[in-house]
Design a protein around this motif. Structure first.
Motif, PDB file in Angstrom:
ATOM      1  N   MET A   1       0.845  -1.196   0.000  1.00 41.34           N
ATOM      2  CA  MET A   1       0.000   0.000   0.000  1.00 41.34           C
ATOM      3  C   MET A   1       0.877   1.242   0.000  1.00 41.34           C
ATOM      4  O   MET A   1       1.765   1.385   0.828  1.00 41.34           O
ATOM      5  N   LYS A   2       0.639   2.134  -0.929  1.00 44.23           N
ATOM      6  CA  LYS A   2       1.421   3.370  -1.011  1.00 44.23           C
ATOM      7  C   LYS A   2       0.772   4.451  -0.151  1.00 44.23           C
ATOM      8  O   LYS A   2      -0.427   4.619  -0.158  1.00 44.23           O
ATOM      9  N   THR A   3       1.615   5.180   0.522  1.00 46.48           N
ATOM     10  CA  THR A   3       1.159   6.307   1.325  1.00 46.48           C
ATOM     11  C   THR A   3       1.166   7.555   0.456  1.00 46.48           C
ATOM     12  O   THR A   3       2.057   7.735  -0.367  1.00 46.48           O
ATOM     13  N   ASP A   4       0.209   8.423   0.647  1.00 52.38           N
ATOM     14  CA  ASP A   4       0.176   9.704  -0.045  1.00 52.38           C
ATOM     15  C   ASP A   4       1.447  10.461   0.319  1.00 52.38           C
ATOM     16  O   ASP A   4       1.809  10.547   1.480  1.00 52.38           O
TER      17      ASP A   4
ATOM     18  N   GLY B   1      16.415  23.619   1.394  1.00 47.90           N
ATOM     19  CA  GLY B   1      15.157  22.920   1.180  1.00 47.90           C
ATOM     20  C   GLY B   1      14.873  22.064   2.395  1.00 47.90           C
ATOM     21  O   GLY B   1      15.751  21.363   2.894  1.00 47.90           O
ATOM     22  N   LEU B   2      13.642  22.139   2.880  1.00 45.71           N
ATOM     23  CA  LEU B   2      13.229  21.430   4.092  1.00 45.71           C
ATOM     24  C   LEU B   2      11.911  20.709   3.851  1.00 45.71           C
ATOM     25  O   LEU B   2      11.151  21.080   2.955  1.00 45.71           O
ATOM     26  N   VAL B   3      11.628  19.723   4.682  1.00 50.64           N
ATOM     27  CA  VAL B   3      10.353  19.005   4.628  1.00 50.64           C
ATOM     28  C   VAL B   3       9.929  18.733   6.066  1.00 50.64           C
ATOM     29  O   VAL B   3      10.685  18.170   6.855  1.00 50.64           O
ATOM     30  N   ALA B   4       8.724  19.164   6.411  1.00 54.75           N
ATOM     31  CA  ALA B   4       8.250  19.107   7.796  1.00 54.75           C
ATOM     32  C   ALA B   4       8.208  17.689   8.350  1.00 54.75           C
ATOM     33  O   ALA B   4       8.526  17.469   9.520  1.00 54.75           O
ATOM     34  N   GLU B   5       7.837  16.733   7.538  1.00 56.06           N
ATOM     35  CA  GLU B   5       7.652  15.364   8.009  1.00 56.06           C
ATOM     36  C   GLU B   5       8.969  14.614   8.251  1.00 56.06           C
ATOM     37  O   GLU B   5       8.997  13.571   8.898  1.00 56.06           O
ATOM     38  N   PHE B   6      10.063  15.145   7.713  1.00 58.67           N
ATOM     39  CA  PHE B   6      11.403  14.577   7.912  1.00 58.67           C
ATOM     40  C   PHE B   6      12.319  15.705   8.399  1.00 58.67           C
ATOM     41  O   PHE B   6      13.136  16.222   7.636  1.00 58.67           O
ATOM     42  N   PRO B   7      12.206  16.107   9.656  1.00 63.70           N
ATOM     43  CA  PRO B   7      12.940  17.291  10.130  1.00 63.70           C
ATOM     44  C   PRO B   7      14.458  17.156  10.105  1.00 63.70           C
ATOM     45  O   PRO B   7      15.154  18.172  10.141  1.00 63.70           O
ATOM     46  N   SER B   8      14.973  15.945  10.011  1.00 63.20           N
ATOM     47  CA  SER B   8      16.427  15.795   9.985  1.00 63.20           C
ATOM     48  C   SER B   8      17.016  15.946   8.583  1.00 63.20           C
ATOM     49  O   SER B   8      18.239  15.973   8.427  1.00 63.20           O
ATOM     50  N   LEU B   9      16.160  16.061   7.566  1.00 63.10           N
ATOM     51  CA  LEU B   9      16.641  16.172   6.184  1.00 63.10           C
ATOM     52  C   LEU B   9      16.651  17.624   5.717  1.00 63.10           C
ATOM     53  O   LEU B   9      15.759  18.402   6.055  1.00 63.10           O
TER      54      LEU B   9
ATOM     55  N   VAL C   1      12.292   7.566   1.361  1.00 59.75           N
ATOM     56  CA  VAL C   1      11.025   6.838   1.335  1.00 59.75           C
ATOM     57  C   VAL C   1      11.224   5.461   0.695  1.00 59.75           C
ATOM     58  O   VAL C   1      10.722   4.449   1.205  1.00 59.75           O
ATOM     59  N   ALA C   2      11.970   5.394  -0.389  1.00 62.07           N
ATOM     60  CA  ALA C   2      12.222   4.104  -1.042  1.00 62.07           C
ATOM     61  C   ALA C   2      12.963   3.159  -0.091  1.00 62.07           C
ATOM     62  O   ALA C   2      12.621   1.974   0.000  1.00 62.07           O
ATOM     63  N   ASP C   3      13.961   3.673   0.623  1.00 57.89           N
ATOM     64  CA  ASP C   3      14.695   2.855   1.594  1.00 57.89           C
ATOM     65  C   ASP C   3      13.785   2.389   2.722  1.00 57.89           C
ATOM     66  O   ASP C   3      13.858   1.230   3.153  1.00 57.89           O
ATOM     67  N   MET C   4      12.938   3.282   3.213  1.00 53.71           N
ATOM     68  CA  MET C   4      12.017   2.923   4.292  1.00 53.71           C
ATOM     69  C   MET C   4      11.032   1.857   3.833  1.00 53.71           C
ATOM     70  O   MET C   4      10.753   0.905   4.568  1.00 53.71           O
ATOM     71  N   GLU C   5      10.501   2.003   2.624  1.00 57.58           N
ATOM     72  CA  GLU C   5       9.575   1.015   2.082  1.00 57.58           C
ATOM     73  C   GLU C   5      10.262  -0.344   1.934  1.00 57.58           C
ATOM     74  O   GLU C   5       9.683  -1.378   2.286  1.00 57.58           O
ATOM     75  N   ALA C   6      11.494  -0.337   1.434  1.00 61.05           N
ATOM     76  CA  ALA C   6      12.231  -1.585   1.246  1.00 61.05           C
ATOM     77  C   ALA C   6      12.481  -2.293   2.576  1.00 61.05           C
ATOM     78  O   ALA C   6      12.508  -3.524   2.630  1.00 61.05           O
ATOM     79  N   ALA C   7      12.652  -1.508   3.632  1.00 60.97           N
ATOM     80  CA  ALA C   7      12.902  -2.065   4.958  1.00 60.97           C
ATOM     81  C   ALA C   7      11.612  -2.376   5.711  1.00 60.97           C
ATOM     82  O   ALA C   7      11.656  -2.871   6.836  1.00 60.97           O
ATOM     83  N   GLY C   8      10.469  -2.040   5.105  1.00 60.95           N
ATOM     84  CA  GLY C   8       9.184  -2.283   5.767  1.00 60.95           C
ATOM     85  C   GLY C   8       8.882  -1.321   6.895  1.00 60.95           C
ATOM     86  O   GLY C   8       8.052  -1.603   7.751  1.00 60.95           O
ATOM     87  N   GLU C   9       9.546  -0.178   6.899  1.00 61.76           N
ATOM     88  CA  GLU C   9       9.318   0.830   7.928  1.00 61.76           C
ATOM     89  C   GLU C   9       8.105   1.683   7.587  1.00 61.76           C
ATOM     90  O   GLU C   9       7.852   1.962   6.408  1.00 61.76           O
ATOM     91  N   PRO C  10       7.358   2.118   8.587  1.00 61.92           N
ATOM     92  CA  PRO C  10       6.213   2.994   8.305  1.00 61.92           C
ATOM     93  C   PRO C  10       6.677   4.386   7.873  1.00 61.92           C
ATOM     94  O   PRO C  10       7.690   4.886   8.373  1.00 61.92           O
ATOM     95  N   LEU C  11       5.943   4.960   6.958  1.00 58.72           N
ATOM     96  CA  LEU C  11       6.253   6.311   6.475  1.00 58.72           C
ATOM     97  C   LEU C  11       5.471   7.330   7.278  1.00 58.72           C
ATOM     98  O   LEU C  11       4.350   7.061   7.706  1.00 58.72           O
ATOM     99  N   PRO C  12       6.044   8.528   7.455  1.00 63.43           N
ATOM    100  CA  PRO C  12       5.283   9.568   8.133  1.00 63.43           C
ATOM    101  C   PRO C  12       4.083   9.994   7.287  1.00 63.43           C
ATOM    102  O   PRO C  12       4.167  10.036   6.060  1.00 63.43           O
ATOM    103  N   GLU C  13       2.992  10.278   7.951  1.00 66.98           N
ATOM    104  CA  GLU C  13       1.811  10.789   7.254  1.00 66.98           C
ATOM    105  C   GLU C  13       2.033  12.253   6.902  1.00 66.98           C
ATOM    106  O   GLU C  13       2.608  13.010   7.690  1.00 66.98           O
TER     107      GLU C  13
END
Length: 66
Positions: free
Chosen positions: A1-4, A22-30, A52-64
């Protein structure tokens, strides 16, 4: 299942770095530094796509998205 993946991206001037960051709120360390706001946005989007690709490959949940 892909997350939005409409994450909350932004680019702002960093006086300390004398570049745009460049920043992204859902990944504050990036972040991504670049000479223009457009390049900073493109850079952070690319980094998030890789993470996100690495997290998906590892089966880790993605931030909403916010």
């Amino acid at each position: 299942m892909k997350t939005d993946r409409h994450y909350a991206y932004r680019a702002e001037w960093s006086p300390d770095d004398n570049e745009f960051v460049g920043l992204v709120a859902e990944f504050p360390s990036l972040s991504w530094l670049a000479p223009t706001a457009v390049e900073a946005m493109a850079g952070i989007v690319a980094v998030v796509e890789e993470v996100v690709a690495d997290m998906e490959a590892a089966g880790e949940p993605l931030p909403e998205p916010l």
